[in-house]
Design a protein around this motif. Structure first.
Motif, PDB file in Angstrom:
ATOM      1  N   PHE A  64      27.889  23.690  58.789  1.00  0.00           N
ATOM      2  CA  PHE A  64      29.005  24.189  57.994  1.00  0.00           C
ATOM      3  C   PHE A  64      30.310  24.235  58.783  1.00  0.00           C
ATOM      4  CE2 PHE A  64      25.234  25.620  55.865  1.00  0.00           C
ATOM      5  CZ  PHE A  64      25.539  25.545  54.522  1.00  0.00           C
ATOM      6  N   GLN A  65      30.423  23.381  59.804  1.00  0.00           N
ATOM      7  CA  GLN A  65      31.643  23.354  60.601  1.00  0.00           C
ATOM      8  C   GLN A  65      32.763  22.661  59.827  1.00  0.00           C
ATOM      9  OE1 GLN A  65      31.379  21.285  64.325  1.00  0.00           O
ATOM     10  NE2 GLN A  65      33.353  22.030  65.057  1.00  0.00           N
ATOM     11  N   LEU A  66      33.939  23.280  59.786  1.00  0.00           N
ATOM     12  CA  LEU A  66      35.108  22.739  59.119  1.00  0.00           C
ATOM     13  C   LEU A  66      36.171  22.369  60.155  1.00  0.00           C
ATOM     14  CD1 LEU A  66      35.500  25.279  56.151  1.00  0.00           C
ATOM     15  CD2 LEU A  66      34.426  23.031  56.070  1.00  0.00           C
ATOM     16  N   SER A  67      37.014  21.413  59.788  1.00  0.00           N
ATOM     17  CA  SER A  67      38.165  21.067  60.607  1.00  0.00           C
ATOM     18  C   SER A  67      39.375  20.917  59.700  1.00  0.00           C
ATOM     19  CB  SER A  67      37.916  19.774  61.390  1.00  0.00           C
ATOM     20  OG  SER A  67      37.637  18.694  60.500  1.00  0.00           O
ATOM     21  N   CYS A  68      40.559  21.191  60.224  1.00  0.00           N
ATOM     22  CA  CYS A  68      41.790  21.104  59.447  1.00  0.00           C
ATOM     23  C   CYS A  68      42.671  20.017  60.065  1.00  0.00           C
ATOM     24  CB  CYS A  68      42.512  22.450  59.442  1.00  0.00           C
ATOM     25  SG  CYS A  68      43.933  22.515  58.327  1.00  0.00           S
ATOM     26  N   ILE A  69      42.862  18.909  59.324  1.00  0.00           N
ATOM     27  CA  ILE A  69      43.642  17.769  59.800  1.00  0.00           C
ATOM     28  C   ILE A  69      44.809  17.546  58.842  1.00  0.00           C
ATOM     29  CG2 ILE A  69      43.588  15.327  60.413  1.00  0.00           C
ATOM     30  CD1 ILE A  69      40.552  15.614  60.800  1.00  0.00           C
ATOM     31  N   ASN A  70      46.015  17.712  59.363  1.00  0.00           N
ATOM     32  CA  ASN A  70      47.219  17.545  58.534  1.00  0.00           C
ATOM     33  C   ASN A  70      47.153  18.397  57.259  1.00  0.00           C
ATOM     34  OD1 ASN A  70      48.322  15.664  60.351  1.00  0.00           O
ATOM     35  ND2 ASN A  70      47.202  13.977  59.365  1.00  0.00           N
ATOM     36  N   HIS A  71      46.745  19.647  57.444  1.00  0.00           N
ATOM     37  CA  HIS A  71      46.665  20.624  56.350  1.00  0.00           C
ATOM     38  C   HIS A  71      45.622  20.242  55.301  1.00  0.00           C
ATOM     39  CE1 HIS A  71      50.266  22.452  58.007  1.00  0.00           C
ATOM     40  NE2 HIS A  71      50.880  21.279  57.947  1.00  0.00           N
ATOM     41  N   VAL A  72      44.648  19.442  55.669  1.00  0.00           N
ATOM     42  CA  VAL A  72      43.555  19.068  54.773  1.00  0.00           C
ATOM     43  C   VAL A  72      42.239  19.469  55.431  1.00  0.00           C
ATOM     44  CG1 VAL A  72      42.337  17.193  53.614  1.00  0.00           C
ATOM     45  CG2 VAL A  72      44.833  17.152  53.770  1.00  0.00           C
ATOM     46  N   LEU A  73      41.387  20.160  54.696  1.00  0.00           N
ATOM     47  CA  LEU A  73      40.111  20.631  55.209  1.00  0.00           C
ATOM     48  C   LEU A  73      39.087  19.509  55.159  1.00  0.00           C
ATOM     49  CD1 LEU A  73      39.435  23.439  56.306  1.00  0.00           C
ATOM     50  CD2 LEU A  73      38.443  24.003  54.084  1.00  0.00           C
ATOM     51  N   HIS A  74      38.284  19.368  56.234  1.00  0.00           N
ATOM     52  CA  HIS A  74      37.272  18.320  56.320  1.00  0.00           C
ATOM     53  C   HIS A  74      35.933  18.928  56.728  1.00  0.00           C
ATOM     54  CE1 HIS A  74      39.809  14.574  56.142  1.00  0.00           C
ATOM     55  NE2 HIS A  74      40.744  15.486  56.377  1.00  0.00           N
ATOM     56  N   ILE A  75      34.859  18.263  56.311  1.00  0.00           N
ATOM     57  CA  ILE A  75      33.503  18.641  56.718  1.00  0.00           C
ATOM     58  C   ILE A  75      32.698  17.357  56.887  1.00  0.00           C
ATOM     59  CG2 ILE A  75      32.621  18.879  54.356  1.00  0.00           C
ATOM     60  CD1 ILE A  75      30.895  21.210  55.350  1.00  0.00           C
ATOM     61  N   THR A  76      31.765  17.353  57.833  1.00  0.00           N
ATOM     62  CA  THR A  76      30.907  16.199  58.074  1.00  0.00           C
ATOM     63  C   THR A  76      29.494  16.517  57.621  1.00  0.00           C
ATOM     64  OG1 THR A  76      32.235  15.491  59.971  1.00  0.00           O
ATOM     65  CG2 THR A  76      29.997  14.618  59.815  1.00  0.00           C
ATOM     66  N   ILE A  77      28.957  15.678  56.734  1.00  0.00           N
ATOM     67  CA  ILE A  77      27.599  15.852  56.220  1.00  0.00           C
ATOM     68  C   ILE A  77      26.865  14.530  56.375  1.00  0.00           C
ATOM     69  CG2 ILE A  77      26.185  16.403  54.201  1.00  0.00           C
ATOM     70  CD1 ILE A  77      28.452  18.097  53.149  1.00  0.00           C
ATOM     71  N   SER A  78      25.722  14.552  57.065  1.00  0.00           N
ATOM     72  CA  SER A  78      24.932  13.343  57.307  1.00  0.00           C
ATOM     73  C   SER A  78      25.802  12.233  57.890  1.00  0.00           C
ATOM     74  CB  SER A  78      24.261  12.885  56.006  1.00  0.00           C
ATOM     75  OG  SER A  78      23.357  13.845  55.537  1.00  0.00           O
ATOM     76  N   SER A  79      26.599  12.585  58.890  1.00  0.00           N
ATOM     77  CA  SER A  79      27.460  11.650  59.631  1.00  0.00           C
ATOM     78  C   SER A  79      28.562  11.053  58.762  1.00  0.00           C
ATOM     79  CB  SER A  79      26.622  10.513  60.249  1.00  0.00           C
ATOM     80  OG  SER A  79      25.628  11.032  61.108  1.00  0.00           O
ATOM     81  N   GLN A  80      28.786  11.587  57.577  1.00  0.00           N
ATOM     82  CA  GLN A  80      29.839  11.095  56.688  1.00  0.00           C
ATOM     83  C   GLN A  80      30.951  12.129  56.622  1.00  0.00           C
ATOM     84  OE1 GLN A  80      29.463   7.986  54.668  1.00  0.00           O
ATOM     85  NE2 GLN A  80      31.661   8.283  54.729  1.00  0.00           N
ATOM     86  N   ASP A  81      32.192  11.684  56.771  1.00  0.00           N
ATOM     87  CA  ASP A  81      33.341  12.590  56.760  1.00  0.00           C
ATOM     88  C   ASP A  81      33.832  12.762  55.322  1.00  0.00           C
ATOM     89  OD1 ASP A  81      35.333  14.248  57.541  1.00  0.00           O
ATOM     90  OD2 ASP A  81      36.637  12.697  58.369  1.00  0.00           O
ATOM     91  N   TYR A  82      34.052  14.019  54.908  1.00  0.00           N
ATOM     92  CA  TYR A  82      34.494  14.339  53.549  1.00  0.00           C
ATOM     93  C   TYR A  82      35.758  15.200  53.594  1.00  0.00           C
ATOM     94  CZ  TYR A  82      29.819  12.907  52.008  1.00  0.00           C
ATOM     95  OH  TYR A  82      28.667  12.200  51.743  1.00  0.00           O
ATOM     96  N   ARG A  83      36.643  14.973  52.636  1.00  0.00           N
ATOM     97  CA  ARG A  83      37.751  15.889  52.372  1.00  0.00           C
ATOM     98  C   ARG A  83      37.224  17.013  51.491  1.00  0.00           C
ATOM     99  NH1 ARG A  83      43.302  13.419  52.516  1.00  0.00           N
ATOM    100  NH2 ARG A  83      43.879  15.061  51.055  1.00  0.00           N
ATOM    101  N   VAL A  84      37.562  18.253  51.825  1.00  0.00           N
ATOM    102  CA  VAL A  84      37.164  19.406  51.019  1.00  0.00           C
ATOM    103  C   VAL A  84      38.267  19.684  50.011  1.00  0.00           C
ATOM    104  CG1 VAL A  84      36.473  21.823  51.027  1.00  0.00           C
ATOM    105  CG2 VAL A  84      35.846  20.335  52.945  1.00  0.00           C
TER     106      VAL A  84
END
Length: 640
Positions: A64-84
């Motif tokens: 459930f680790q999140l990252s914030c890139i250019n004011h957009v939240l991201h999460i990685t699931i099964s090695s796939q990067d998703y915008r939240v």
């Protein structure tokens, strides 16, 4: 003053006892109380973590680790990067879109299917999503409308999309069939989209590429489960939910600062209590000494006399709302010496009677008791304050020594449980009551409870809402009765002090039998009402005591599955679309009422609004966490 010495010593030992290092745990408590903010998504806590030191890795599981890139939240699931796109912490749902398919259906990277793989233990697709298959670089097929163009390496390619439900088990086989049918397409990829977006593509073939981009970019839904129930219980004790990266287990962090201050408060409190006990002992000694001196001239009430004196004092002090008092001989006369019995229970018997003016009444004669009459007075006091079409009218009472009786308005159709459980109508189906009648009964009970909670100068908590305590007049208008367990409380109060457990098994709100679920309030009646309505819909008891006593079977478990999957409810007697809508509305309202957390249950005024409003305006409630400890068969029919 010697009695003060041990207390002072105890206070010193308690406060200056062994020192325990709590700095690390307290830091975790405070850090896990911080919330994640990124762009327009705010106030995100457990199970999510990340964004530097905002929420460290001990605040949530690694998935459930999140990252914030250019004011957009991201999460990685099964090695796939998703915008939240959105997070609903109440429903435990995410809305995601693949990063490589954001505003784009012609990716230049290596193609991968959207899968959860081993993440299924944490995430599941929501029910309103389906697969979409995208086929790239295909041969042109005349008459095929579901295509879109991409420009790859300086040339245009023809590509197709397919909107249909494909399960992971037959994904490979289905893709192979589609590839062959659509002209040996070179590449294929499977993504997830919302069903509503897929329907737009199926029904409108204009500007297809833009619509495909919109459908994919709208994302899809995921539900998560990361010890949600444990976290709810942790937060109920003012704890902070977290995760142990070493053991891989859920952790509930507590505020050690508060615990330290509580230790001091407890020490001071105990010392004051001991001092107070000593003072009271001295006062009691003096009183007994005075009684001994004047024993030759004092007369004491015996137990029965004290009981009668207390009740008489109560009636005098509350004459303004107490109903008419009848003698026992008058009760015998109005019931023709108890000739016509119309009901019997653990409390005693109910007889049909007639007042001097010819009005029919039901006379509940209670069993002889040597108790202090608290339950009896509760009913007289509570019902004496009420006047509502959905509350049974109490015409009077009898209190004469050990003889007690309550005189109600006569309800020719008896209690509601006889119609739900077919106790007296064994040859008649439950549908002898039309669905419209069932709906009116549910609405009437809700209005009655709304009145008790908000319409009186003093709020009344019933604490025993169940079908047996709902009476029906000649027009099947419901009337709430039996206020023996009721409790009065002031309007400005929200939490009620209740000693022990009140109510009947199967209808008791979780917080009534365990304060770990929250404080007891009017929301406890809301829970009982929800369980009653579910029985009203299903025509059966929610708890089936004859199946397994150690693992109780709840009717709501199967009916919620129908609700969640959008299927027709498995209830009898539903024929028309109007009846389906009535049944569905009643079920959705009842599930809101039986939420485990009292704060998530609606007030009865909101319940009335939902029942009277449109079905479409009611959101599907979260699935309640139904719990009840194992009980013997005898306990199922016994009041707590």
């Amino acid at each position: 003053m010697h009695f003060l010495f041990p207390n002072i010593v105890f206070l010193i030992i308690f406060v200056h006892g062994p020192s325990i290092s709590v700095c690390a745990d307290n830091e975790k408590y405070h850090n896990c109380g911080k919330l994640i903010e990124c762009g327009n998504i705010r106030d995100i806590g457990y199970p999510f973590w990340g964004l530097g030191n905002t929420r460290p890795d001990y605040c949530g599981p690694p998935n459930f680790q999140l990252s914030c890139i250019n004011h957009v939240l991201h999460i990685t699931i099964s090695s796939q990067d998703y915008r939240v796109l959105d997070i609903d912490v109440v429903k435990h749902e995410l809305r995601l879109v693949r990063k490589d398919y954001w505003n784009n259906v012609c990716p230049h990277t290596e193609l991968h299917n959207t899968t959860l793989d081993d993440m299924f233990s944490f995430f599941n697709y929501t029910l309103d999503t389906e697969y979409m298959t995208l086929l790239y670089d295909c041969k042109v097929k005349i008459g095929m409308l579901n295509y879109f163009n991409c420009s790859t390496s300086g040339r245009d390619t023809v590509n197709y999309f397919l909107t249909e439900l494909i399960t992971q088990n037959n994904l490979r086989k289905a893709t192979a069939v589609h590839t062959s049918f659509y002209g040996n397409c070179k590449e294929s990829v499977v993504v997830r989209v919302f069903q509503s977006e897929a329907m737009v593509l199926q029904n409108d073939t204009s500007s297809l590429k833009d619509k495909v981009i919109k459908a994919v970019s709208s994302g899809f839904g995921l539900k998560w489960d990361a010890n949600n129930t444990l976290c709810d219980a942790c937060e109920g004790t003012n704890g902070r939910c977290g995760y142990n990266p070493v053991s891989g287990e859920f952790v509930c962090y507590q505020n050690q600062d508060v615990r330290s201050s509580l230790r001091l408060s407890w020490a001071i409190g105990i010392s004051v209590a001991v001092l107070g006990f000593f003072t009271i002992s001295v006062v009691i000694f003096c009183i007994h000494k005075r009684k001994y001196v004047s024993s030759k001239v004092m007369v004491f009430w015996n137990k029965d006399k004290t009981e009668e004196f207390d009740v008489e004092a109560f009636i005098r002090n509350h004459i303004s709302f107490a109903p008419k008092r009848y003698s026992y001989s008058q009760v015998k006369k109005m019931t023709n010496s108890f000739a016509n019995s119309i009901g019997r229970g653990g409390y005693g018997c109910v007889y049909k009677g007639t007042l001097p003016d010819g009005h029919l009444v039901a006379v509940k004669v209670l069993k002889e008791s040597k108790s202090d009459g608290e339950e009896f007075i509760n009913e007289v006091a509570s019902m004496g304050r009420t006047s509502h079409v959905n509350i049974v009218t109490l015409f009077g009472f009898c209190y004469e020594g050990t003889k007690r009786a309550l005189i109600y308005d006569y309800m020719p159709n008896g209690s509601l449980d006889k119609f739900i459980f077919n106790q007296e109508f064994k040859n008649m189906p439950r549908s002898c009551l039309e669905w419209k009648t069932l709906y009116e009964i549910a609405l009437g009970i809700a209005r009655g409870l709304e009145y008790l909670h908000r319409g009186c100068n003093t709020r009344i908590l019933h604490f025993d809402i169940k079908p047996q305590n709902i009476l029906l007049d000649e027009d099947f208008c419901p009337k709430i009765s039996d206020f023996g367990l009721a409790k009065l409380w002031l309007n400005e109060e929200s939490i009620v002090s209740v000693i022990g457990t009140r109510g009947t098994v199967g209808y008791i709100a979780p917080e009534v039998f365990s304060r770990n679920f929250g404080g007891v309030s009017h929301k406890s009646d809301v829970y009982s009402y929800g369980m009653l309505v579910l029985e009203l819909v299903g025509g059966r008891k929610n708890i089936n005591a004859r199946v397994h006593y150690t693992s109780e079977i709840y009717f709501p478990s199967c009916i919620y599955e129908d609700l969640e999957l959008g299927r027709d409810l498995r209830v009898s007697g539903v024929a028309t679309e109007e009846e389906k809508e009535i049944a569905r509305k009643m079920v959705m309202v009842s599930f809101w009422c039986i939420q485990t957390n009292p704060s998530e249950r609606p007030q009865m005024s909101k319940v009335v609004d939902m029942l009277e409003g449109d079905l479409q305006s009611i959101q599907i409630p979260p699935k309640p966490f139904l719990f009840s400890p194992p009980r013997s068969p005898q306990q199922y029919s016994t009041k707590s």
